[in-house]
Design a protein around this motif. Structure first.
Motif, PDB file in Angstrom:
ATOM      1  N   PRO A   1      -0.758  -6.326   4.839  1.00 21.98           N
ATOM      2  CA  PRO A   1      -1.087  -6.186   3.416  1.00 21.98           C
ATOM      3  C   PRO A   1      -0.536  -7.357   2.612  1.00 21.98           C
ATOM      4  O   PRO A   1       0.519  -7.900   2.923  1.00 21.98           O
ATOM      5  CB  PRO A   1      -0.399  -4.879   3.016  1.00 21.98           C
ATOM      6  N   GLU A   2      -1.278  -7.739   1.615  1.00 20.96           N
ATOM      7  CA  GLU A   2      -0.870  -8.833   0.745  1.00 20.96           C
ATOM      8  C   GLU A   2       0.087  -8.284  -0.317  1.00 20.96           C
ATOM      9  O   GLU A   2      -0.203  -7.274  -0.940  1.00 20.96           O
ATOM     10  CB  GLU A   2      -2.113  -9.411   0.068  1.00 20.96           C
ATOM     11  N   PRO A   3       1.225  -8.920  -0.523  1.00 23.99           N
ATOM     12  CA  PRO A   3       2.183  -8.391  -1.512  1.00 23.99           C
ATOM     13  C   PRO A   3       1.680  -8.596  -2.945  1.00 23.99           C
ATOM     14  O   PRO A   3       1.006  -9.578  -3.244  1.00 23.99           O
ATOM     15  CB  PRO A   3       3.454  -9.196  -1.255  1.00 23.99           C
ATOM     16  N   LEU A   4       1.999  -7.632  -3.789  1.00 21.39           N
ATOM     17  CA  LEU A   4       1.692  -7.721  -5.211  1.00 21.39           C
ATOM     18  C   LEU A   4       2.945  -8.097  -5.986  1.00 21.39           C
ATOM     19  O   LEU A   4       4.054  -7.731  -5.584  1.00 21.39           O
ATOM     20  CB  LEU A   4       1.197  -6.366  -5.736  1.00 21.39           C
ATOM     21  N   ARG A   5       2.773  -8.778  -7.096  1.00 19.45           N
ATOM     22  CA  ARG A   5       3.906  -9.147  -7.943  1.00 19.45           C
ATOM     23  C   ARG A   5       4.616  -7.881  -8.415  1.00 19.45           C
ATOM     24  O   ARG A   5       3.977  -6.936  -8.860  1.00 19.45           O
ATOM     25  CB  ARG A   5       3.427  -9.935  -9.146  1.00 19.45           C
ATOM     26  N   PHE A   6       5.926  -7.869  -8.304  1.00 16.66           N
ATOM     27  CA  PHE A   6       6.833  -6.774  -8.669  1.00 16.66           C
ATOM     28  C   PHE A   6       6.788  -5.599  -7.694  1.00 16.66           C
ATOM     29  O   PHE A   6       7.618  -4.712  -7.769  1.00 16.66           O
ATOM     30  CB  PHE A   6       6.578  -6.224 -10.079  1.00 16.66           C
TER      31      PHE A   6
ATOM     32  N   THR B   1      -8.335 -10.473 -17.651  1.00 20.72           N
ATOM     33  CA  THR B   1      -7.242  -9.936 -16.837  1.00 20.72           C
ATOM     34  C   THR B   1      -7.641  -8.614 -16.218  1.00 20.72           C
ATOM     35  O   THR B   1      -7.374  -8.361 -15.040  1.00 20.72           O
ATOM     36  CB  THR B   1      -5.972  -9.768 -17.697  1.00 20.72           C
ATOM     37  N   TRP B   2      -8.297  -7.757 -16.984  1.00 22.52           N
ATOM     38  CA  TRP B   2      -8.732  -6.450 -16.472  1.00 22.52           C
ATOM     39  C   TRP B   2      -9.725  -6.628 -15.337  1.00 22.52           C
ATOM     40  O   TRP B   2      -9.666  -5.924 -14.326  1.00 22.52           O
ATOM     41  CB  TRP B   2      -9.346  -5.641 -17.608  1.00 22.52           C
ATOM     42  N   GLU B   3     -10.637  -7.561 -15.488  1.00 17.23           N
ATOM     43  CA  GLU B   3     -11.616  -7.841 -14.438  1.00 17.23           C
ATOM     44  C   GLU B   3     -10.938  -8.396 -13.191  1.00 17.23           C
ATOM     45  O   GLU B   3     -11.368  -8.138 -12.075  1.00 17.23           O
ATOM     46  CB  GLU B   3     -12.639  -8.845 -14.968  1.00 17.23           C
ATOM     47  N   GLY B   4      -9.869  -9.154 -13.374  1.00 19.02           N
ATOM     48  CA  GLY B   4      -9.136  -9.725 -12.242  1.00 19.02           C
ATOM     49  C   GLY B   4      -8.439  -8.687 -11.391  1.00 19.02           C
ATOM     50  O   GLY B   4      -8.050  -8.974 -10.262  1.00 19.02           O
ATOM     51  N   PHE B   5      -8.283  -7.472 -11.915  1.00 14.67           N
ATOM     52  CA  PHE B   5      -7.679  -6.394 -11.135  1.00 14.67           C
ATOM     53  C   PHE B   5      -8.672  -5.756 -10.174  1.00 14.67           C
ATOM     54  O   PHE B   5      -8.287  -5.059  -9.252  1.00 14.67           O
ATOM     55  CB  PHE B   5      -7.109  -5.310 -12.046  1.00 14.67           C
TER      56      PHE B   5
ATOM     57  N   VAL C   1      -1.242 -11.813 -25.497  1.00 10.66           N
ATOM     58  CA  VAL C   1      -1.042 -10.414 -25.887  1.00 10.66           C
ATOM     59  C   VAL C   1      -2.068  -9.528 -25.176  1.00 10.66           C
ATOM     60  O   VAL C   1      -1.726  -8.448 -24.682  1.00 10.66           O
ATOM     61  CB  VAL C   1      -1.142 -10.248 -27.419  1.00 10.66           C
ATOM     62  N   GLY C   2      -3.289  -9.996 -25.079  1.00 13.64           N
ATOM     63  CA  GLY C   2      -4.323  -9.228 -24.382  1.00 13.64           C
ATOM     64  C   GLY C   2      -4.027  -9.080 -22.902  1.00 13.64           C
ATOM     65  O   GLY C   2      -4.234  -8.018 -22.325  1.00 13.64           O
ATOM     66  N   SER C   3      -3.529 -10.139 -22.281  1.00  7.09           N
ATOM     67  CA  SER C   3      -3.172 -10.068 -20.859  1.00  7.09           C
ATOM     68  C   SER C   3      -2.031  -9.086 -20.627  1.00  7.09           C
ATOM     69  O   SER C   3      -2.049  -8.311 -19.665  1.00  7.09           O
ATOM     70  CB  SER C   3      -2.775 -11.447 -20.335  1.00  7.09           C
TER      71      SER C   3
ATOM     72  N   GLU D   1      -3.820  -3.233  -7.322  1.00 10.49           N
ATOM     73  CA  GLU D   1      -3.719  -2.410  -6.110  1.00 10.49           C
ATOM     74  C   GLU D   1      -5.091  -2.026  -5.560  1.00 10.49           C
ATOM     75  O   GLU D   1      -5.316  -2.069  -4.351  1.00 10.49           O
ATOM     76  CB  GLU D   1      -2.918  -1.144  -6.409  1.00 10.49           C
ATOM     77  N   LYS D   2      -6.007  -1.670  -6.433  1.00  9.67           N
ATOM     78  CA  LYS D   2      -7.332  -1.243  -5.972  1.00  9.67           C
ATOM     79  C   LYS D   2      -8.026  -2.353  -5.183  1.00  9.67           C
ATOM     80  O   LYS D   2      -8.553  -2.127  -4.099  1.00  9.67           O
ATOM     81  CB  LYS D   2      -8.182  -0.830  -7.167  1.00  9.67           C
ATOM     82  N   LEU D   3      -7.993  -3.559  -5.721  1.00  6.30           N
ATOM     83  CA  LEU D   3      -8.613  -4.706  -5.050  1.00  6.30           C
ATOM     84  C   LEU D   3      -7.946  -4.972  -3.706  1.00  6.30           C
ATOM     85  O   LEU D   3      -8.618  -5.114  -2.680  1.00  6.30           O
ATOM     86  CB  LEU D   3      -8.513  -5.945  -5.939  1.00  6.30           C
ATOM     87  N   HIS D   4      -6.625  -5.013  -3.699  1.00  2.88           N
ATOM     88  CA  HIS D   4      -5.900  -5.285  -2.462  1.00  2.88           C
ATOM     89  C   HIS D   4      -6.096  -4.168  -1.436  1.00  2.88           C
ATOM     90  O   HIS D   4      -6.202  -4.424  -0.241  1.00  2.88           O
ATOM     91  CB  HIS D   4      -4.414  -5.495  -2.753  1.00  2.88           C
ATOM     92  N   ARG D   5      -6.148  -2.919  -1.908  1.00  2.37           N
ATOM     93  CA  ARG D   5      -6.349  -1.798  -0.989  1.00  2.37           C
ATOM     94  C   ARG D   5      -7.729  -1.871  -0.340  1.00  2.37           C
ATOM     95  O   ARG D   5      -7.876  -1.653   0.855  1.00  2.37           O
ATOM     96  CB  ARG D   5      -6.161  -0.461  -1.702  1.00  2.37           C
ATOM     97  N   GLU D   6      -8.757  -2.192  -1.127  1.00  2.00           N
ATOM     98  CA  GLU D   6     -10.107  -2.318  -0.566  1.00  2.00           C
ATOM     99  C   GLU D   6     -10.155  -3.424   0.488  1.00  2.00           C
ATOM    100  O   GLU D   6     -10.720  -3.234   1.568  1.00  2.00           O
ATOM    101  CB  GLU D   6     -11.115  -2.615  -1.675  1.00  2.00           C
TER     102      GLU D   6
END
Length: 170
Positions: free
Chosen positions: A23-28, A97-101, A122-124, A139-144
């Motif tokens: 699995p690819e690690p996510l920030r934090f 940013t939302w689309e990038g998730f 502020v939007g990000s 998480e959703k993208l990485h899980r898929e």
């Protein structure tokens, strides 16, 4: 996804099987998003609180900048332009940013939008906050991707069945 043939992969779902996807690690979060262990919930709460606090602090900084414009008496038009610029850039940064998730951003587009994302910080931050209320951001993208890689790995490793010598001997 990365696959290493030398070390066993205990997080890929098949403990001890070499060459499995990792699995690819996510920030934090690292790789805690896979099984939601090792303080995953506490990290999500921390990320939500941290991003909301950062959003509030950045709005305070923008307020001080607005007051600086008021003191400088630059005029209503310039003040309106600045407010509209920050509002539009924040809305665009939120959407980007939302689309990038949910899907991988195009690197060229990401590079061309770097300035807009910096102005619309502020939007990000708000997108990061809202996403962390439901899951680790990304998480959703990485899980898929991880589930697809695991399924492909299982398919590749389970293809061989029977003794190949018996088939050639006839």
């Amino acid at each position: 996804m990365s696959a290493e043939n030398d070390t066993p992969d205990s997080t890929a779902g098949s403990p001890g099987a070499p060459g499995g996807p990792r699995p690819e690690p996510l920030r934090f979060f690292g790789t805690t998003w896979v099984d939601h262990g090792n303080g995953y919930t506490a990290r999500r709460v921390g990320v939500a609180v941290g991003s909301l606090a950062a959003t509030a602090a950045s709005c305070l900084v923008l307020r001080v900048a607005y007051q600086g414009l008021q003191i400088a008496a630059v005029g209503g038009f310039v003040t309106l332009l600045l407010i509209v610029m920050f509002a539009v850039c924040s809305a665009l940064a939120f959407g980007h940013t939302w689309e990038g998730f949910t899907r991988r951003p195009d690197p060229d587009r990401q590079a061309s939008l770097r300035g807009l994302l910096a102005v619309g910080f502020v939007g990000s931050l708000l997108a990061y906050f809202f996403r962390s209320l439901t899951e680790a951001p990304g998480e959703k993208l990485h899980r898929e991707e991880y589930e697809t890689a695991r399924a492909q790995h299982e398919k590749r490793t389970s293809r061989r069945s029977g003794n190949p010598r018996k088939r050639r001997g006839a």
